[in-house]
Design a protein around this motif. Sequence first.
Motif, PDB file in Angstrom:
ATOM      1  N   ASP A 159       0.946  -1.166  -0.029  1.00 52.31           N
ATOM      2  CA  ASP A 159       0.095  -0.053  -0.084  1.00 52.31           C
ATOM      3  C   ASP A 159       0.963   1.050   0.166  1.00 52.31           C
ATOM      4  O   ASP A 159       0.598   2.304  -0.672  1.00 52.31           O
ATOM      5  CB  ASP A 159      -0.806  -0.067   1.291  1.00 52.31           C
ATOM      6  CG  ASP A 159      -1.818  -1.093   1.134  1.00 52.31           C
ATOM      7  OD1 ASP A 159      -2.640  -1.195   0.323  1.00 52.31           O
ATOM      8  OD2 ASP A 159      -1.898  -1.896   2.257  1.00 52.31           O
ATOM      9  N   LEU A 160       1.815   1.244   0.960  1.00 51.40           N
ATOM     10  CA  LEU A 160       2.823   2.342   0.931  1.00 51.40           C
ATOM     11  C   LEU A 160       3.772   2.500  -0.553  1.00 51.40           C
ATOM     12  O   LEU A 160       3.722   3.661  -1.026  1.00 51.40           O
ATOM     13  CB  LEU A 160       3.837   2.344   1.840  1.00 51.40           C
ATOM     14  CG  LEU A 160       3.513   2.779   3.474  1.00 51.40           C
ATOM     15  CD1 LEU A 160       4.656   2.166   4.421  1.00 51.40           C
ATOM     16  CD2 LEU A 160       3.340   4.055   3.512  1.00 51.40           C
ATOM     17  N   GLU A 161       3.988   1.469  -0.984  1.00 58.75           N
ATOM     18  CA  GLU A 161       4.622   1.399  -2.321  1.00 58.75           C
ATOM     19  C   GLU A 161       3.720   2.250  -3.486  1.00 58.75           C
ATOM     20  O   GLU A 161       4.362   2.965  -4.296  1.00 58.75           O
ATOM     21  CB  GLU A 161       5.253   0.169  -2.585  1.00 58.75           C
ATOM     22  CG  GLU A 161       6.293  -0.198  -1.798  1.00 58.75           C
ATOM     23  CD  GLU A 161       7.039  -1.557  -2.107  1.00 58.75           C
ATOM     24  OE1 GLU A 161       7.554  -1.485  -3.264  1.00 58.75           O
ATOM     25  OE2 GLU A 161       7.154  -2.388  -1.272  1.00 58.75           O
ATOM     26  N   GLU A 162       2.680   1.649  -3.531  1.00 62.79           N
ATOM     27  CA  GLU A 162       1.526   2.010  -4.357  1.00 62.79           C
ATOM     28  C   GLU A 162       1.343   3.590  -4.440  1.00 62.79           C
ATOM     29  O   GLU A 162       1.371   4.534  -5.345  1.00 62.79           O
ATOM     30  CB  GLU A 162       0.335   1.511  -4.406  1.00 62.79           C
ATOM     31  CG  GLU A 162       0.471  -0.154  -4.807  1.00 62.79           C
ATOM     32  CD  GLU A 162      -0.888  -0.743  -4.620  1.00 62.79           C
ATOM     33  OE1 GLU A 162      -1.818   0.131  -4.283  1.00 62.79           O
ATOM     34  OE2 GLU A 162      -0.922  -1.847  -4.829  1.00 62.79           O
ATOM     35  N   LEU A 163       1.144   4.045  -2.756  1.00 65.43           N
ATOM     36  CA  LEU A 163       1.260   5.624  -2.696  1.00 65.43           C
ATOM     37  C   LEU A 163       2.247   6.558  -3.252  1.00 65.43           C
ATOM     38  O   LEU A 163       2.213   7.325  -3.787  1.00 65.43           O
ATOM     39  CB  LEU A 163       1.060   5.627  -1.274  1.00 65.43           C
ATOM     40  CG  LEU A 163       0.750   7.284  -0.640  1.00 65.43           C
ATOM     41  CD1 LEU A 163      -0.497   7.821  -1.181  1.00 65.43           C
ATOM     42  CD2 LEU A 163       0.764   7.250   0.948  1.00 65.43           C
ATOM     43  N   ILE A 164       3.538   5.915  -2.853  1.00 63.45           N
ATOM     44  CA  ILE A 164       4.651   6.471  -3.138  1.00 63.45           C
ATOM     45  C   ILE A 164       4.886   6.758  -4.791  1.00 63.45           C
ATOM     46  O   ILE A 164       5.081   7.687  -5.245  1.00 63.45           O
ATOM     47  CB  ILE A 164       5.939   5.726  -2.723  1.00 63.45           C
ATOM     48  CG1 ILE A 164       5.876   5.797  -1.258  1.00 63.45           C
ATOM     49  CG2 ILE A 164       7.212   6.402  -3.416  1.00 63.45           C
ATOM     50  CD1 ILE A 164       6.798   4.876  -0.556  1.00 63.45           C
TER      51      ILE A 164
END
Length: 258
Positions: free
Chosen positions: A44-49
């Motif tokens: 989820d974090l990687e997608e947000l970044i």
Amino acid sequence: MVYKSYFPSFLMGFWGIVHRVVTESDIVLLVLDVRMPELSRNKDLEELIARYYKQLILVFNKIDLVSSKYLDFVRHKYREAFFVSGARNIGINELKRDLLISAKRMKIKDPRIGVVGYPNVGKSAIINALAKRARAKVSARAGTTRGIQWIRIGDLKVLDSPGVIPFVDDEIKLGVLGSKNPEKLKNPEKVAAAIIKILLDYDKSILENCYDIKISDLDLIFEDIAKKRGFLLKGGVGDERRAIFAVIKDWQDGKLRL
């Protein structure tokens, strides 16, 4: 915002803070536990970044808790990542130098560095090592950081954030990562069994040496550990529950090492 359909209200505050860290940063450090490279990644974090086109740098922490053989194995798989120990100040100068070089290439005079990842992967320890003094609160308990902390480190402005747990992540993963404190686990026996499996798959002698046992029957492993540790119930029966919590704590504290 897309996260509202996936996360319960009590997590929204943390996700809002991390969203702010990502959007306000020029470079984002995703801190991972070197013992569990894929398990500690937060999709989820990687997608947000990626959605905000931020430069992402993977930083594997806690290299002081693994053997050189295991570290070489992970380094080979993640060639572009950085490998550090925030607690032992290993690899920190190289990381800082790369951040400054990256900022110069991006023509950013006052670079803002966001630090994100699961609870208890060592984000604050890395920031403290970068700053060479204790500026961000460090604790062995998950969830110590509760909000954004802006920290000036030379030419860098670093943003620490609370660890964020995707709602869909199961308890076994969180327990193995140390992102959930042992006493809060609903099924600690499953977490301990997962830790045992990780160690057996790599080298069973790690378990045998740590607990001074010989593994012949997996069904008896917690009883064997209990007896060696002196965790006994009436009649001399091994207290398996105490052994289960001991395994989880030893793993989370780094006494059980790959």
